[in-house]
Design an enzyme around this catalytic site. Structure first.
Site, short mmCIF file in Angstrom:
data_model
loop_
_atom_site.label_atom_id
_atom_site.label_comp_id
_atom_site.label_asym_id
_atom_site.label_seq_id
_atom_site.Cartn_x
_atom_site.Cartn_y
_atom_site.Cartn_z
N SER A 135 0.84 -1.20 0.00
CA SER A 135 0.00 0.00 0.00
C SER A 135 0.87 1.25 0.00
CB SER A 135 -0.90 0.01 1.25
OG SER A 135 -1.59 1.23 1.37
N TYR A 156 -1.68 -1.31 10.21
CA TYR A 156 -1.84 -1.44 8.77
C TYR A 156 -0.61 -0.94 8.00
CZ TYR A 156 -4.02 -1.47 4.18
OH TYR A 156 -4.30 -1.73 2.86
#
Length: 268
Positions: free
Chosen positions: A142, A156
């Site tokens: 990401s 995350y």
């Protein structure tokens, strides 16, 4: 390559980027193994791919949060004589809210799915790729792995930063062996990810230019791993954001992150 057609294993294939990878690779003539927790969705996607592309689509329902899930998955592949040429490590989700607001088991499951399982899958499958002198591994990371961490979704960005560094090292180890490894780093992608995490009301306020379709993300990922890129940040906007944060001092970058995180992270 070991089979008449290349075989792609896609985790988290029931929706979003995973389903888009399955469709794109099937369109390229790959047989596919689809794995996720939702059997009904996987079966529907498998039927679609068989009908549209005349390929073999195998469904192996699996929960990567289980301790022995990867070992069992790979044992099933071996028992069926399925040799994986493309591994798409896509399974993932977010745990919104303050770090100590969730039970430890919630975080342990998250780390197993986003860090341990993809690492173990690569470890178990890469030896065969090296032996056959052909393989592709896409680790879906990401943009969050390139910028400072933010409040909410505490693990995350950390997990995605790990996948980026892991992919770079693995790419270097295998660059002359016909095995390409790429960390694919999308930003905001139109999928059900934000519905699952309960952040849809927040992210829906983001401007349209910040978003990409799952299909566009996947095409960039396929092109990048075929080129041998170890890391690919998708979309011009996301590449610009990465560059800006790389150039500015860490203290300023963290302040900017703190100011913006409330727009897309559930912090309570």
């Amino acid at each position: 390559m070991s089979q008449a057609r290349p075989l792609s294993l896609i985790t988290g294939a029931s929706a979003g980027i995973g389903a888009a990878f399955a469709r794109a690779l099937a369109a390229r003539g790959h047989d596919v193994v689809l794995t996720a927790r939702r059997t009904e969705r996987l079966e529907a996607l498998a039927a679609e791919l068989r009908n549209q592309h005349n390929i073999k689509a195998t469904v192996l329902t699996n929960d990567l949060a289980e301790v022995h899930a990867v070992e069992q998955l790979c044992s099933t592949l071996d028992a069926r004589g399925l040799q994986v040429d493309w591994l798409i490590n896509n399974a993932g989700y977010g745990v919104p809210g303050r770090f100590d607001a969730n039970d430890w088991q919630v975080h342990a499951d998250f780390l197993r799915v986003l860090v341990t399982a993809p690492t173990e899958l690569a470890w178990r499958l890469i030896a065969g790729m090296r032996e056959r002198r052909y393989g592709r591994i896409v680790n879906v990371a990401s943009l969050a792995g390139h910028v400072p961490g933010s409040a909410g979704h505490t693990l995350y960005a950390a997990s995605k930063a790990y996948m980026i560094k892991f992919s770079q090292s693995l790419a270097l180890e295998n660059q002359n062996l016909g095995v390409n490894v790429c960390a694919l780093c999308p930003g905001f992608t139109r999928s059900e990810f934000h519905d699952v995490t309960g952040t849809r009301p927040l992210v829906s306020k983001m401007p349209d230019f910040m978003w990409q379709s799952a299909e566009d993300v996947v095409q960039e990922g396929i092109d990048a791993v075929e080129r041998g890129d170890a890391v690919r940040v998708t979309g011009r906007v996301n590449r610009t954001i990465k560059s800006v944060f790389k150039l500015i001092p860490d203290r300023l970058a963290l302040k900017l992150s703190a100011r913006q995180s409330h727009r897309y992270r559930a912090q309570d």
